[in-house]
Design a protein around this motif. Structure first.
Motif, PDB file in Angstrom:
ATOM      1  N   ARG A  50      92.030 -12.611  -2.258  1.00 37.60           N
ATOM      2  CA  ARG A  50      92.191 -11.208  -2.645  1.00 37.60           C
ATOM      3  C   ARG A  50      92.370 -10.293  -1.438  1.00 37.60           C
ATOM      4  O   ARG A  50      93.301  -9.461  -1.401  1.00 37.60           O
ATOM      5  CB  ARG A  50      90.986 -10.750  -3.465  1.00 37.60           C
ATOM      6  N   GLU A  51      91.493 -10.413  -0.447  1.00 34.76           N
ATOM      7  CA  GLU A  51      91.551  -9.520   0.709  1.00 34.76           C
ATOM      8  C   GLU A  51      92.844  -9.718   1.487  1.00 34.76           C
ATOM      9  O   GLU A  51      93.486  -8.752   1.919  1.00 34.76           O
ATOM     10  CB  GLU A  51      90.340  -9.765   1.623  1.00 34.76           C
ATOM     11  N   GLN A  52      93.235 -10.979   1.647  1.00 28.55           N
ATOM     12  CA  GLN A  52      94.464 -11.285   2.390  1.00 28.55           C
ATOM     13  C   GLN A  52      95.686 -10.702   1.687  1.00 28.55           C
ATOM     14  O   GLN A  52      96.547 -10.074   2.320  1.00 28.55           O
ATOM     15  CB  GLN A  52      94.608 -12.801   2.529  1.00 28.55           C
ATOM     16  N   VAL A  53      95.755 -10.895   0.358  1.00 21.61           N
ATOM     17  CA  VAL A  53      96.894 -10.376  -0.404  1.00 21.61           C
ATOM     18  C   VAL A  53      96.886  -8.846  -0.395  1.00 21.61           C
ATOM     19  O   VAL A  53      97.933  -8.206  -0.216  1.00 21.61           O
ATOM     20  CB  VAL A  53      96.858 -10.920  -1.850  1.00 21.61           C
ATOM     21  N   SER A  54      95.718  -8.249  -0.560  1.00 23.72           N
ATOM     22  CA  SER A  54      95.624  -6.785  -0.568  1.00 23.72           C
ATOM     23  C   SER A  54      96.096  -6.211   0.762  1.00 23.72           C
ATOM     24  O   SER A  54      96.843  -5.219   0.796  1.00 23.72           O
ATOM     25  CB  SER A  54      94.178  -6.356  -0.837  1.00 23.72           C
TER      26      SER A  54
ATOM     27  N   GLU B 108     104.006  -5.861   3.804  1.00 21.85           N
ATOM     28  CA  GLU B 108     104.527  -7.193   4.134  1.00 21.85           C
ATOM     29  C   GLU B 108     104.780  -8.048   2.901  1.00 21.85           C
ATOM     30  O   GLU B 108     105.445  -9.090   2.993  1.00 21.85           O
ATOM     31  CB  GLU B 108     103.525  -7.920   5.051  1.00 21.85           C
ATOM     32  N   LEU B 109     104.241  -7.623   1.748  1.00 22.84           N
ATOM     33  CA  LEU B 109     104.322  -8.439   0.540  1.00 22.84           C
ATOM     34  C   LEU B 109     104.646  -7.550  -0.661  1.00 22.84           C
ATOM     35  O   LEU B 109     103.917  -6.594  -0.947  1.00 22.84           O
ATOM     36  CB  LEU B 109     102.973  -9.150   0.322  1.00 22.84           C
ATOM     37  N   PRO B 110     105.749  -7.840  -1.361  1.00 20.82           N
ATOM     38  CA  PRO B 110     106.065  -7.061  -2.561  1.00 20.82           C
ATOM     39  C   PRO B 110     104.997  -7.277  -3.648  1.00 20.82           C
ATOM     40  O   PRO B 110     104.376  -8.345  -3.712  1.00 20.82           O
ATOM     41  CB  PRO B 110     107.417  -7.629  -3.012  1.00 20.82           C
ATOM     42  N   ALA B 111     104.803  -6.280  -4.473  1.00 15.04           N
ATOM     43  CA  ALA B 111     103.792  -6.367  -5.526  1.00 15.04           C
ATOM     44  C   ALA B 111     104.041  -7.543  -6.461  1.00 15.04           C
ATOM     45  O   ALA B 111     103.098  -8.204  -6.904  1.00 15.04           O
ATOM     46  CB  ALA B 111     103.746  -5.061  -6.325  1.00 15.04           C
ATOM     47  N   THR B 112     105.313  -7.819  -6.765  1.00 19.03           N
ATOM     48  CA  THR B 112     105.630  -8.920  -7.682  1.00 19.03           C
ATOM     49  C   THR B 112     105.194 -10.268  -7.113  1.00 19.03           C
ATOM     50  O   THR B 112     104.617 -11.103  -7.816  1.00 19.03           O
ATOM     51  CB  THR B 112     107.138  -8.958  -7.978  1.00 19.03           C
ATOM     52  N   VAL B 113     105.439 -10.449  -5.816  1.00 18.68           N
ATOM     53  CA  VAL B 113     105.045 -11.708  -5.172  1.00 18.68           C
ATOM     54  C   VAL B 113     103.524 -11.790  -5.081  1.00 18.68           C
ATOM     55  O   VAL B 113     102.920 -12.845  -5.303  1.00 18.68           O
ATOM     56  CB  VAL B 113     105.679 -11.822  -3.768  1.00 18.68           C
ATOM     57  N   ALA B 114     102.894 -10.650  -4.766  1.00 13.19           N
ATOM     58  CA  ALA B 114     101.432 -10.616  -4.675  1.00 13.19           C
ATOM     59  C   ALA B 114     100.795 -10.983  -6.013  1.00 13.19           C
ATOM     60  O   ALA B 114      99.835 -11.770  -6.072  1.00 13.19           O
ATOM     61  CB  ALA B 114     100.970  -9.231  -4.226  1.00 13.19           C
ATOM     62  N   ALA B 115     101.347 -10.427  -7.077  1.00 15.45           N
ATOM     63  CA  ALA B 115     100.819 -10.727  -8.412  1.00 15.45           C
ATOM     64  C   ALA B 115     100.972 -12.212  -8.729  1.00 15.45           C
ATOM     65  O   ALA B 115     100.051 -12.837  -9.273  1.00 15.45           O
ATOM     66  CB  ALA B 115     101.536  -9.878  -9.464  1.00 15.45           C
ATOM     67  N   ASP B 116     102.126 -12.780  -8.393  1.00 10.95           N
ATOM     68  CA  ASP B 116     102.350 -14.217  -8.639  1.00 10.95           C
ATOM     69  C   ASP B 116     101.339 -15.072  -7.881  1.00 10.95           C
ATOM     70  O   ASP B 116     100.832 -16.072  -8.394  1.00 10.95           O
ATOM     71  CB  ASP B 116     103.774 -14.601  -8.234  1.00 10.95           C
ATOM     72  N   ARG B 117     101.023 -14.672  -6.648  1.00  4.94           N
ATOM     73  CA  ARG B 117     100.069 -15.448  -5.848  1.00  4.94           C
ATOM     74  C   ARG B 117      98.657 -15.388  -6.453  1.00  4.94           C
ATOM     75  O   ARG B 117      97.948 -16.387  -6.490  1.00  4.94           O
ATOM     76  CB  ARG B 117     100.046 -14.922  -4.412  1.00  4.94           C
ATOM     77  N   LEU B 118      98.263 -14.202  -6.904  1.00  5.54           N
ATOM     78  CA  LEU B 118      96.940 -14.044  -7.506  1.00  5.54           C
ATOM     79  C   LEU B 118      96.835 -14.852  -8.804  1.00  5.54           C
ATOM     80  O   LEU B 118      95.827 -15.507  -9.059  1.00  5.54           O
ATOM     81  CB  LEU B 118      96.646 -12.569  -7.779  1.00  5.54           C
ATOM     82  N   LEU B 119      97.881 -14.796  -9.612  1.00 12.94           N
ATOM     83  CA  LEU B 119      97.875 -15.557 -10.868  1.00 12.94           C
ATOM     84  C   LEU B 119      97.886 -17.069 -10.599  1.00 12.94           C
ATOM     85  O   LEU B 119      97.235 -17.829 -11.308  1.00 12.94           O
ATOM     86  CB  LEU B 119      99.089 -15.162 -11.722  1.00 12.94           C
TER      87      LEU B 119
END
Length: 326
Positions: free
Chosen positions: A297-301, A308-319
């Motif tokens: 979570r902290e890394q993605v946030s 550095e990371l689009p929201a769509t990619v971030a969401a995919d990683r969290l899921l």
């Protein structure tokens, strides 16, 4: 940890302390409390359907006089033998979960009535929280033999639609405003309201309120067309207790219009919607408590905040992290 069996007994006997403890339990987001709440509600559901209770949602913009009106209505209802439960859905901070729980101080007379129960219920910043806590709190009140349940919503945003989806009749309170009576009322509200009242129709404002009611009635005809139920637009004053009885008669008239079959069908549909609301709420809780999600979570946030990371990619990683747990 509360004793669920003792709570069930206390609720069925109408003990206020038990009702209060049970509502605290169903509002809790703690995992062990949510499990206990399910056990409690399953026990209470064994009492059978309590469709006799009248569920009314009441909304209106801040300053419209909801608390004064609810106190006037509730006091009249308890005087005629009803037991009245009031659930006030307060605005909550999305950041802290705090809420402004002032309804008991604004309805001091009704709060002191032994036949009334007032519960300010913070929404915990989410509509899912409103739906889960309020619907389950209604079940507790009805199991405690409160035959009228009034659900007050803050009157801003989407909460009105949420509350309208859990009651039998949705009442919208508004005020007369010179020249712009209709400006502050969203079209969506006119589409879901079953009864509309122009409040504070007293003294010098009575004529203005009647004019506003006529204009609203005209607007309703444009919005609703030839609907099966034409929402009445009436005037009232919670402060002077004028028109409150007539307004309650309209609530009962709407209930009679639904009929037993219509009311049962409406509540069944609401239960189905609530089922999916519970599913979404539970998935949200599981996502938040997922070990995999917590690990990244902290890394993605940080990556999203740094661009550095689009929201769509971030969401995919969290899921994907969550899917790795299940």
């Amino acid at each position: 940890m509360p004793d669920v069996s003792a709570l069930v007994t206390g609720i069925r006997e109408g003990r206020r302390a038990s009702v209060s403890q049970a509502i605290t339990l169903v509002e809790s987001s703690r995992r062990e409390h949510r499990l206990q709440a399910r056990e409690l509600l399953t026990e209470l559901a064994g009492d059978g359907a309590r469709t006799a209770a009248v569920r009314v949602g009441i909304s209106g913009l801040p300053g419209v006089g909801k608390s004064t009106f609810i106190e006037a209505l509730g006091t009249r209802l308890t005087a005629t033998g009803h037991r009245v439960g009031v659930l006030a859905v307060d605005p909550s901070s999305v950041r802290t979960g705090g809420s402004v729980l002032g309804d008991k101080t604004r309805m001091s007379r009704l709060a002191a009535d032994p036949h009334a129960f007032i519960r300010p219920s913070p929404s915990a910043g989410t509509l899912g929280g409103v739906a889960r806590a309020t619907v389950q709190a209604m079940a507790v009140l009805e199991a405690a033999s409160y035959d009228v349940v009034l659900v007050e919503t803050v009157g801003v945003g989407q909460s009105e639609v949420t509350v309208a989806g859990m009651v039998d009749t949705f009442l919208f309170l508004t005020l007369a405003r010179t020249g712009d009576q209709l400006q502050g009322i969203k079209k969506g509200i006119l589409e879901i309201a079953d009864v509309i009242a122009v409040n504070k129709a007293d003294g010098d404002r009575e004529l203005e309120a009647r004019t506003a009611a006529r204009e609203l009635a005209g607007a309703l005809r444009l919005v609703r067309g030839k609907a099966e139920w034409a929402p009445p637009v009436v005037t009232c004053s919670g402060l002077t207790d004028v028109g409150v009885d007539d307004l309650w008669e309209w609530v009962l008239a709407h209930r009679a219009h639904l009929g037993e079959e219509g009311l049962a069908a409406k509540r069944a549909a609401q239960q189905l919607d609530f089922t999916w609301s519970l599913v979404r709420d539970e998935l949200d809780q599981r996502l938040r408590h997922s070990p995999g999600v917590r690990a990244i979570r902290e890394q993605v946030s940080a990556a999203v905040l740094a661009g550095e990371l689009p929201a769509t990619v971030a969401a995919d990683r969290l899921l994907a992290a969550y899917d790795g747990d299940v």
